[in-house]
Design a protein around this motif. Sequence first.
Motif, PDB file in Angstrom:
ATOM      1  N   LYS A 150      23.757  35.999 -59.966  1.00  9.51           N
ATOM      2  CA  LYS A 150      22.705  36.547 -60.813  1.00  9.51           C
ATOM      3  C   LYS A 150      21.490  35.638 -60.729  1.00  9.51           C
ATOM      4  O   LYS A 150      21.610  34.415 -60.823  1.00  9.51           O
ATOM      5  CB  LYS A 150      23.178  36.634 -62.265  1.00  9.51           C
ATOM      6  N   PHE A 151      20.315  36.207 -60.521  1.00  9.41           N
ATOM      7  CA  PHE A 151      19.090  35.426 -60.429  1.00  9.41           C
ATOM      8  C   PHE A 151      18.370  35.445 -61.773  1.00  9.41           C
ATOM      9  O   PHE A 151      18.113  36.499 -62.340  1.00  9.41           O
ATOM     10  CB  PHE A 151      18.164  35.992 -59.351  1.00  9.41           C
ATOM     11  N   ASN A 177      10.698  35.040 -54.782  1.00 10.38           N
ATOM     12  CA  ASN A 177      11.166  35.442 -53.462  1.00 10.38           C
ATOM     13  C   ASN A 177      12.571  34.919 -53.163  1.00 10.38           C
ATOM     14  O   ASN A 177      13.199  35.357 -52.185  1.00 10.38           O
ATOM     15  CB  ASN A 177      10.187  34.957 -52.384  1.00 10.38           C
ATOM     16  N   LYS A 178      13.050  33.965 -53.982  1.00 14.68           N
ATOM     17  CA  LYS A 178      14.408  33.448 -53.795  1.00 14.68           C
ATOM     18  C   LYS A 178      15.463  34.383 -54.403  1.00 14.68           C
ATOM     19  O   LYS A 178      16.659  34.122 -54.297  1.00 14.68           O
ATOM     20  CB  LYS A 178      14.527  32.066 -54.436  1.00 14.68           C
ATOM     21  N   LEU A 179      14.999  35.464 -55.031  1.00 15.44           N
ATOM     22  CA  LEU A 179      15.914  36.447 -55.627  1.00 15.44           C
ATOM     23  C   LEU A 179      16.908  36.962 -54.592  1.00 15.44           C
ATOM     24  O   LEU A 179      18.114  37.019 -54.834  1.00 15.44           O
ATOM     25  CB  LEU A 179      15.114  37.612 -56.214  1.00 15.44           C
ATOM     26  N   ALA A 180      16.401  37.337 -53.410  1.00 12.42           N
ATOM     27  CA  ALA A 180      17.262  37.900 -52.370  1.00 12.42           C
ATOM     28  C   ALA A 180      18.300  36.883 -51.910  1.00 12.42           C
ATOM     29  O   ALA A 180      19.450  37.236 -51.635  1.00 12.42           O
ATOM     30  CB  ALA A 180      16.410  38.365 -51.190  1.00 12.42           C
ATOM     31  N   ARG A 181      17.899  35.606 -51.826  1.00 11.89           N
ATOM     32  CA  ARG A 181      18.841  34.564 -51.394  1.00 11.89           C
ATOM     33  C   ARG A 181      19.996  34.446 -52.375  1.00 11.89           C
ATOM     34  O   ARG A 181      21.155  34.342 -51.976  1.00 11.89           O
ATOM     35  CB  ARG A 181      18.114  33.228 -51.257  1.00 11.89           C
ATOM     36  N   GLU A 203      21.043  36.748 -54.622  1.00  8.75           N
ATOM     37  CA  GLU A 203      21.827  37.982 -54.677  1.00  8.75           C
ATOM     38  C   GLU A 203      22.687  38.165 -53.423  1.00  8.75           C
ATOM     39  O   GLU A 203      23.764  38.772 -53.491  1.00  8.75           O
ATOM     40  CB  GLU A 203      20.904  39.178 -54.890  1.00  8.75           C
ATOM     41  N   SER A 204      22.231  37.632 -52.290  1.00 12.30           N
ATOM     42  CA  SER A 204      23.028  37.741 -51.065  1.00 12.30           C
ATOM     43  C   SER A 204      24.321  36.949 -51.172  1.00 12.30           C
ATOM     44  O   SER A 204      25.279  37.213 -50.442  1.00 12.30           O
ATOM     45  CB  SER A 204      22.219  37.241 -49.860  1.00 12.30           C
TER      46      SER A 204
END
Length: 227
Positions: A52-53, A41-45, A47-48
């Motif tokens: 790169k995640f 769920n930290k992917l969006a953080r 990418e914002s």
Amino acid sequence: MKDEKYQVAIVGAGHIFPHHVAAIKQVSGFRVVGAHDLDINKLARAESLGLKFFPHLDEMLRDSKIDVVVVAVPPAHHFEVALKALLAGKHVLLEKPPTETLEQFDALAALAKEKGRLLITALHAAFGLEVLGFKPELEIREGGAYHKKYGRLVGIESEFSDPYIVNHLLVSGSESLGGSWFDGGINALSVIYQIVPEVVVKEAEFDTSISSRDCREVKAKVSFGFL
């Protein structure tokens, strides 16, 4: 345009993560390019922030373009992550506290030396402007430390209250990871040793039982004498 020589990846996209990104952006020669966290769920953080995640740590460490790894996970996992990063040939910046034991830190330091890589601990409180401003006024002489204005120092008492705040609000029920020694306590020690390294511990009290405004606080109270 900055000379972006070293590419940085951060392990741990939690509360302190955006502060690391913002700070590194101000340093010439470094650029944050990626992040890893076990929580997808930290992917969006990530990418914002234009990063790169990496869902897997090993994948991130195999990336030859990454030069520096910032370890910003809970303290219990510092040693494991830093060890993998050094073995992968990366420079490592460890959030405080660096490891849970001195033996773990010594092992990392030996490995960093063997690999020819830097291993640095981020003791941010010790480099606050108020600390760096006070230090030049001190002189170390026979018999102790002397401040140019206030005279001889006979001891230092330091208190840190470390509540968790998100969006200017106290986080209800938050507790320090590993107790106050690993949280506010190490900040207190790092500040004192930055100011006057020639100290001995006279009395130390670390308390995590204090609750304020429905938020778990961490307090460290340390008294020192001088050699």
